[in-house]
Write a protein that holds these residues in place. Sequence first.
Motif, short mmCIF file in Angstrom:
data_model
loop_
_atom_site.label_atom_id
_atom_site.label_comp_id
_atom_site.label_asym_id
_atom_site.label_seq_id
_atom_site.Cartn_x
_atom_site.Cartn_y
_atom_site.Cartn_z
N ALA A 1 41.01 33.42 48.71
CA ALA A 1 42.29 34.52 49.13
C ALA A 1 41.88 35.79 48.37
O ALA A 1 41.91 36.91 49.23
CB ALA A 1 43.55 33.85 48.34
N LEU A 2 41.22 35.87 47.36
CA LEU A 2 40.85 37.07 46.80
C LEU A 2 39.54 37.85 47.66
O LEU A 2 39.70 38.87 47.89
CB LEU A 2 40.38 37.00 45.30
CG LEU A 2 39.75 38.09 44.62
CD1 LEU A 2 40.42 38.13 43.20
CD2 LEU A 2 38.30 38.49 44.62
N ARG A 3 38.82 37.00 48.01
CA ARG A 3 37.74 37.65 48.96
C ARG A 3 37.93 37.82 50.43
O ARG A 3 37.38 38.70 50.99
CB ARG A 3 36.54 36.72 48.76
CG ARG A 3 35.82 36.86 47.63
CD ARG A 3 35.43 35.72 46.89
NE ARG A 3 34.65 36.00 45.77
CZ ARG A 3 35.14 35.84 44.52
NH1 ARG A 3 36.63 35.42 44.52
NH2 ARG A 3 35.02 35.97 43.40
N LEU A 4 39.21 37.25 50.80
CA LEU A 4 39.83 37.66 52.20
C LEU A 4 40.26 38.74 52.21
O LEU A 4 40.62 39.40 53.41
CB LEU A 4 40.27 36.47 52.61
CG LEU A 4 39.63 35.40 53.12
CD1 LEU A 4 40.31 33.96 53.43
CD2 LEU A 4 38.39 35.40 53.99
N THR A 5 40.75 39.52 50.93
CA THR A 5 41.39 40.63 51.07
C THR A 5 40.66 41.90 51.32
O THR A 5 39.34 41.94 50.85
CB THR A 5 42.21 41.13 49.77
OG1 THR A 5 41.16 41.19 48.78
CG2 THR A 5 42.98 39.66 49.48
N GLY A 6 41.05 42.98 52.05
CA GLY A 6 40.30 44.36 52.14
C GLY A 6 40.17 44.78 50.63
O GLY A 6 39.12 45.63 50.62
N HIS A 7 40.88 44.54 49.91
CA HIS A 7 40.73 45.21 48.61
C HIS A 7 39.39 44.69 47.88
O HIS A 7 38.67 45.49 47.34
CB HIS A 7 42.00 44.67 47.46
CG HIS A 7 43.18 44.95 47.86
ND1 HIS A 7 43.61 46.31 48.34
CD2 HIS A 7 44.56 44.47 48.24
CE1 HIS A 7 44.90 46.32 49.01
NE2 HIS A 7 45.29 45.19 48.79
N LEU B 1 44.04 42.65 42.86
CA LEU B 1 42.69 42.20 42.43
C LEU B 1 42.97 41.83 41.09
O LEU B 1 42.40 40.63 40.56
CB LEU B 1 41.57 42.94 42.81
CG LEU B 1 41.08 43.04 44.08
CD1 LEU B 1 39.75 44.10 44.14
CD2 LEU B 1 40.67 41.78 44.89
N ARG B 2 43.56 42.78 40.35
CA ARG B 2 43.68 42.38 38.80
C ARG B 2 44.57 41.11 38.57
O ARG B 2 44.29 40.45 37.80
CB ARG B 2 44.37 43.61 38.16
CG ARG B 2 43.23 44.97 37.91
CD ARG B 2 43.82 46.03 37.21
NE ARG B 2 43.29 47.37 37.45
CZ ARG B 2 42.15 47.51 36.87
NH1 ARG B 2 41.69 46.70 36.09
NH2 ARG B 2 41.38 48.65 37.47
N LEU B 3 45.72 41.26 39.29
CA LEU B 3 46.36 40.02 39.26
C LEU B 3 45.92 38.71 39.49
O LEU B 3 45.96 37.72 39.04
CB LEU B 3 47.89 40.35 40.33
CG LEU B 3 48.65 39.18 40.31
CD1 LEU B 3 49.40 38.89 38.98
CD2 LEU B 3 49.82 39.40 41.25
N GLN B 4 45.06 38.87 40.82
CA GLN B 4 44.37 37.53 41.32
C GLN B 4 43.50 37.26 40.30
O GLN B 4 42.95 36.03 39.82
CB GLN B 4 43.81 37.80 42.48
CG GLN B 4 44.64 37.57 43.66
CD GLN B 4 44.19 37.70 44.93
OE1 GLN B 4 43.79 38.85 45.39
NE2 GLN B 4 44.04 36.82 45.76
#
Length: 156
Positions: free
Chosen positions: A112-118, A132-135
């Motif tokens: 999920a983290l890597r699929l974000t544009g962030h 990203l900090r939260l994840q």
Amino acid sequence: MDLLAWIAASPPAAALKASGTLYLFVNAAHILSIGLIVGSILPLDLRLIGLLRGPPVAVLGPFLSRAAATGTVLAILTGLCLFSVRPTEYAGNPAFLTKVTLVAAGIFNAFALRLTGHWRRMVAGGAVHPLLRLQAFVSLSIWLAAVVAGRWIGFL
């Protein structure tokens, strides 16, 4: 239960049961794989959270995430081998079930983290987004809890 009996009678299970040395090496490989996961995820998550300073996250992120992924694959493979020795006992062990659930949650969180544009923007040199900090905090919590659950298995 038929599946568990089949697993217990499988060639890897038979080999591990027949050789204490082979079991020792597979167990050591499992522990080293877990070390690779934690040794990669801990600094990455702490860096994303902002508790560690140093090299840019854009430099660390891709390398450490690949190292963690490698450790995860190796830990799953060696873990399946170890599971095959006593599948019925492990399948009924609440700590084992907790560990498996936490590992699945950790893998889901990583995807999920890597699929974000962030993530992509951060790897390209952008700032670390609060999501990203939260994840990263969630990731850190999940993987540390998985290690504790793994240690707990032998006590139940």
